[in-house]
Scaffold this active site. Structure first.
Site, mmCIF file in Angstrom:
data_model
loop_
_atom_site.group_PDB
_atom_site.id
_atom_site.type_symbol
_atom_site.label_atom_id
_atom_site.label_comp_id
_atom_site.label_asym_id
_atom_site.label_seq_id
_atom_site.Cartn_x
_atom_site.Cartn_y
_atom_site.Cartn_z
ATOM 1 C CD GLN A 90 -88.909 -73.247 55.488
ATOM 2 O OE1 GLN A 90 -89.714 -73.180 56.414
ATOM 3 N NE2 GLN A 90 -89.288 -73.522 54.246
ATOM 4 C CB SER A 91 -87.428 -66.666 59.376
ATOM 5 O OG SER A 91 -87.730 -65.903 60.534
ATOM 6 C CG ASN A 92 -89.543 -70.761 63.707
ATOM 7 O OD1 ASN A 92 -90.313 -71.475 63.081
ATOM 8 N ND2 ASN A 92 -88.427 -71.227 64.269
#
Ligand code: PLP
Length: 353
Positions: A90-92
């Site tokens: 879920q890394s931005n």
């Protein structure tokens, strides 16, 4: 207000340092600097301002774009054709890197810790759409990403590609320099709006953003206090990482400045059950800011930082400060990951402390 002489000196510094930092601009700047008026009315005299880096107009925005603008310029100068980086699914940062690669006509490989998730949502889905290649380390240890980034970079080079490796979370000297430029941008806005904040609040993940802000404040000799809230590492570890990154970035600017952990204090206590796991306190803070300002914080970074800051205010830790600036670093795609039960619980009143 800050004296004119000092400001002339600062302008000269801004011009000199800006020339030393390569940057491929991807969005429209400056991002808005605005007062959180209705929220401030509930803060017993503290004026809260927001720097809206969540509104950075590229690839769903967020602070990561600023660092990537410098890395992209560096990658282009090195004739790279492939960006490779990593973090959690879920890394931005990974989502932003995939957007940058697409824009620059480069390939992208995302290295994630653990195993592929059963469903594709939030940032993971966006990163997939952006045509990034995926590599899972199969190991839940977040540091496993680092060795796999190295391996894949070496493999790509062997097969004749020109990879540009970006460390986990984008925490490197190049990225830090992008955040130095954010301070320069804010400084100009503060002059124009006659704002002098006493302190700057932000979430701390891998620490590159804080490092850049601190370095920027030092370069301009601005007495604004940094209030960082860690959302992943223990505070001591985060402080050390920030100090190392700031020292490394200063060296790039040919400054013989050494930062130590005492220069880079970080507040703890608001990680909750772990990095990326929404906490009831963050959900409350998100609800409060949403309902007073119509602005969305995220559950992984800014919600936890806001929870920590609001707690500190209630706890009278900031009585000496009148004007405080909160850096909204983005992260809203997290609203669209998972079933949202963390937020539903708060809306149903199940988390009332
Ligand atoms: C990455 C991130 C941060 C923290 O930045 P670091 O440089 O990793 O400390 C804060 N907010 C959001 C939304 C982020 O994606």
């Amino acid at each position: 207000m800050i004296s004119d002489d000092a400001n002339q000196h600062r302008q000269a510094t801004v011009e000199r340092i800006t020339q030393q930092i390569p940057r491929h601009v991807l969005a429209h700047y400056p991002t808005p600097l605005m007062q959180a008026k209705r929220l401030s009315e509930t803060l017993a005299g503290t004026q809260l301002w927001l720097k809206r880096d969540d509104l950075i107009s590229f690839g769903l925005g967020g602070n990561k774009i600023r660092g990537l603008e410098v890395m992209l310029a560096d990658a282009v100068a090195k004739n790279a054709n492939w960006l490779i980086t990593g973090a959690g699914v879920q890394s931005n940062h990974v989502r932003a890197t995939a957007a940058v690669a697409a824009h620059a006509g480069m390939r992208c490989t995302a290295v994630y810790w653990g195993k592929p998730p059963a469903i594709s949502d939030g940032n993971y889905r966006v990163t997939q759409m952006l045509n990034s290649a995926f590599h899972f380390t199969g190991d839940d240890d977040r540091a496993s990403v680092d060795t796999h980034i190295h391996q894949i970079t070496a493999e790509l080079r062997e097969q004749g590609d020109r990879p540009y490796a970006i460390p986990r979370g984008g925490a490197c000297a190049m990225g830090v320099l992008g955040h130095v430029l954010a301070v320069f941008e804010l400084y100009q806005q503060c002059l124009a709006q006659s704002l002098e904040p006493d302190a700057i609040v932000m979430a701390v993940g891998s620490g590159g953003t804080y490092a850049g802000w601190l370095l920027g404040l030092r370069l301009l000799n601005l007495p604004w206090e940094m209030l960082g809230y860690t959302v992943s590492r223990e505070p001591e570890q985060a402080s050390q990482q920030i100090a190392d990154l700031a020292t490394e970035a200063a060296a790039f600017l040919r400054l013989d400045w050494t930062f130590s952990a005492t220069d880079t204090p970080v507040h703890g206590g608001f990680i909750g059950q772990g990095y990326g796991i929404p906490s009831p306190e963050a959900a409350e803070a998100i609800k409060r800011v949403g309902r007073t300002e119509g602005i969305l914080l995220d559950p992984v970074y800014t919600g936890k930082a806001m929870a920590g800051f609001l707690h500190g205010l209630r706890d009278k830790q900031f009585d000496d400060y009148q004007r405080i600036l909160f850096v909204h670093t983005g992260g809203e795609p997290a609203f669209f990951a998972g079933n949202g039960e963390w937020l539903n619980r708060t809306l149903r009143g199940l988390n009332n402390q």
